[in-house]
Design an enzyme around this catalytic site. Sequence first.
Site, short mmCIF file in Angstrom:
data_model
loop_
_atom_site.label_atom_id
_atom_site.label_comp_id
_atom_site.label_asym_id
_atom_site.label_seq_id
_atom_site.Cartn_x
_atom_site.Cartn_y
_atom_site.Cartn_z
N SER A 50 0.88 -1.38 0.02
CA SER A 50 0.11 0.05 -0.11
C SER A 50 0.83 1.38 -0.21
O SER A 50 2.01 1.09 0.22
CB SER A 50 -0.88 -0.12 1.12
OG SER A 50 -0.08 0.16 2.32
N ASP A 85 -0.65 -1.53 -4.02
CA ASP A 85 -2.16 -1.82 -3.67
C ASP A 85 -2.90 -0.57 -3.25
O ASP A 85 -2.50 0.50 -2.88
CB ASP A 85 -2.09 -2.66 -2.27
CG ASP A 85 -3.47 -2.90 -1.77
OD1 ASP A 85 -4.31 -3.43 -2.62
OD2 ASP A 85 -3.43 -3.38 -0.65
N ASP A 106 -6.29 2.75 -8.03
CA ASP A 106 -7.85 2.79 -7.67
C ASP A 106 -8.34 4.43 -7.62
O ASP A 106 -8.11 5.05 -6.82
CB ASP A 106 -7.51 2.41 -6.03
CG ASP A 106 -8.89 2.46 -5.18
OD1 ASP A 106 -10.10 2.86 -6.01
OD2 ASP A 106 -8.94 2.24 -4.10
N GLU A 136 -10.12 -0.46 -10.11
CA GLU A 136 -11.42 -0.75 -9.23
C GLU A 136 -12.40 0.02 -9.51
O GLU A 136 -12.51 1.00 -9.84
CB GLU A 136 -10.69 -0.33 -7.88
CG GLU A 136 -12.01 -0.50 -6.84
CD GLU A 136 -11.53 -0.27 -5.34
OE1 GLU A 136 -10.21 -0.83 -4.87
OE2 GLU A 136 -12.13 0.12 -4.43
N HIS A 208 -10.96 -7.87 -2.71
CA HIS A 208 -10.13 -7.56 -1.48
C HIS A 208 -10.73 -7.98 -0.32
O HIS A 208 -11.90 -8.40 -0.34
CB HIS A 208 -10.23 -6.02 -1.50
CG HIS A 208 -9.20 -5.39 -2.75
ND1 HIS A 208 -8.35 -4.83 -2.68
CD2 HIS A 208 -9.19 -5.63 -4.11
CE1 HIS A 208 -7.49 -4.29 -3.66
NE2 HIS A 208 -8.21 -4.85 -4.51
N GLY A 209 -9.98 -7.69 0.74
CA GLY A 209 -10.70 -7.84 2.11
C GLY A 209 -10.72 -9.42 2.31
O GLY A 209 -11.70 -9.60 3.12
N GLY A 210 -9.68 -9.83 2.00
CA GLY A 210 -9.63 -11.53 2.06
C GLY A 210 -9.73 -11.96 3.66
O GLY A 210 -10.12 -13.16 4.15
N ASN A 232 -4.47 -8.89 3.84
CA ASN A 232 -3.47 -8.09 5.08
C ASN A 232 -3.64 -8.11 6.50
O ASN A 232 -2.80 -8.78 7.17
CB ASN A 232 -3.65 -6.48 4.39
CG ASN A 232 -2.65 -5.68 5.06
OD1 ASN A 232 -1.56 -6.07 5.78
ND2 ASN A 232 -2.95 -4.37 4.99
N THR A 233 -4.80 -7.70 6.89
CA THR A 233 -5.13 -7.77 8.45
C THR A 233 -4.88 -9.17 8.93
O THR A 233 -4.21 -9.40 10.29
CB THR A 233 -6.41 -7.38 8.66
OG1 THR A 233 -6.54 -6.07 7.84
CG2 THR A 233 -6.57 -7.21 10.10
P1 13P Z 1 -7.63 -7.44 4.50
O1 13P Z 1 -6.69 -6.50 5.31
O2 13P Z 1 -8.89 -7.15 4.92
O3 13P Z 1 -7.15 -8.71 4.37
O4 13P Z 1 -7.62 -7.02 3.01
C1 13P Z 1 -6.66 -6.76 2.31
C2 13P Z 1 -6.75 -6.05 1.03
O5 13P Z 1 -7.91 -6.16 0.41
C3 13P Z 1 -5.63 -4.95 0.62
O6 13P Z 1 -5.94 -4.51 -0.58
#
Ligand code: 13P
Length: 288
Positions: A50, A85, A106, A136, A208-210, A232-233
């Site tokens: 990012s 990202d 994005d 996106e 995204h947001g896996g 990521n998280t």
């Molecule tokens: P998370 O942090 O929810 O896993 O999302 C990662 C992401 O989508 C990075 O672009």
Amino acid sequence: MPLVNAKEMLTKAKEGHYAVGQFNINNLEWTKSILLTAQELQSPVILGVSEGAGKYMCGYKTIVGMVNGMLEELGITVPVALHLDHGSYEGAKACIEAGFSSIMFDGSHYPIEENVAKTKELVAICEDKGLSIEAEVGSIGGEEDGVVGAGECADPEECKMVADLGVTMLAAGIGNIHGKYPENWAGLSFETLDAIQQLTGAMPLVLHGGTGIPADMIKKAISLGVSKINVNTECQLSFAEATRKYIEEGKDLQGKGFDPRKLLAPGAEAIKATVKEKMELFGSVGKA
Ligand code: 13P
């Protein structure tokens, strides 16, 4: 193997009905853990950066130097893409200059016409330089580097418009959000995903947001054309939990336990375990 763009690995993933993981990196330990796991499992992988993490790691050139050095020194032979990202227009150009092999622009917060115009310009530059590009449509919810999105569902017609610009892959909002999902989360909108994939055909779609999406939803999303999943998280949470345990057990106070090579080791191992679990779930093991 030197860095590759993400086109071939994602085309193969879409055809083979699996997804390649994008794991965001934050420092040397993160990068090393992800690369070693990909190599061990013979999986292609995308390292996500990012703009905030880029600043934290002393800029894009530092990152390119670190990643290229590791590919050589660790003897990595699986395909690895280094990907910006949620890039801004300026950030995308800076990463292209610095030697990234893939970028995301994005433009989802712009009106669709402006998103299209800027994406088109970057597509031409990436084509010229042999990079892959992700666009996106429909903002992804949650907060990432101070950018807060509401988790909207993308308009399939707008997705088609952006896909037709010649992007390599497309991130479309389908109710997914960055970070932990709230208790009352409505889940992914498979109806939206299905409509998008019907209009965009062979285009690899990006989820995204896996972090925290249940396994059955991940599998269904892959069956509907998702070929890249961003995480990521979840690596951050595993790292923090393992590091907390080490300190709470007083291990940093025993012998040379304060040595960063010891102190950060449990966290680095925890990242490996999380990446392994995701690669197995996404079906990318053995696909290098
Ligand atoms: P998370 O942090 O929810 O896993 O999302 C990662 C992401 O989508 C990075 O672009």
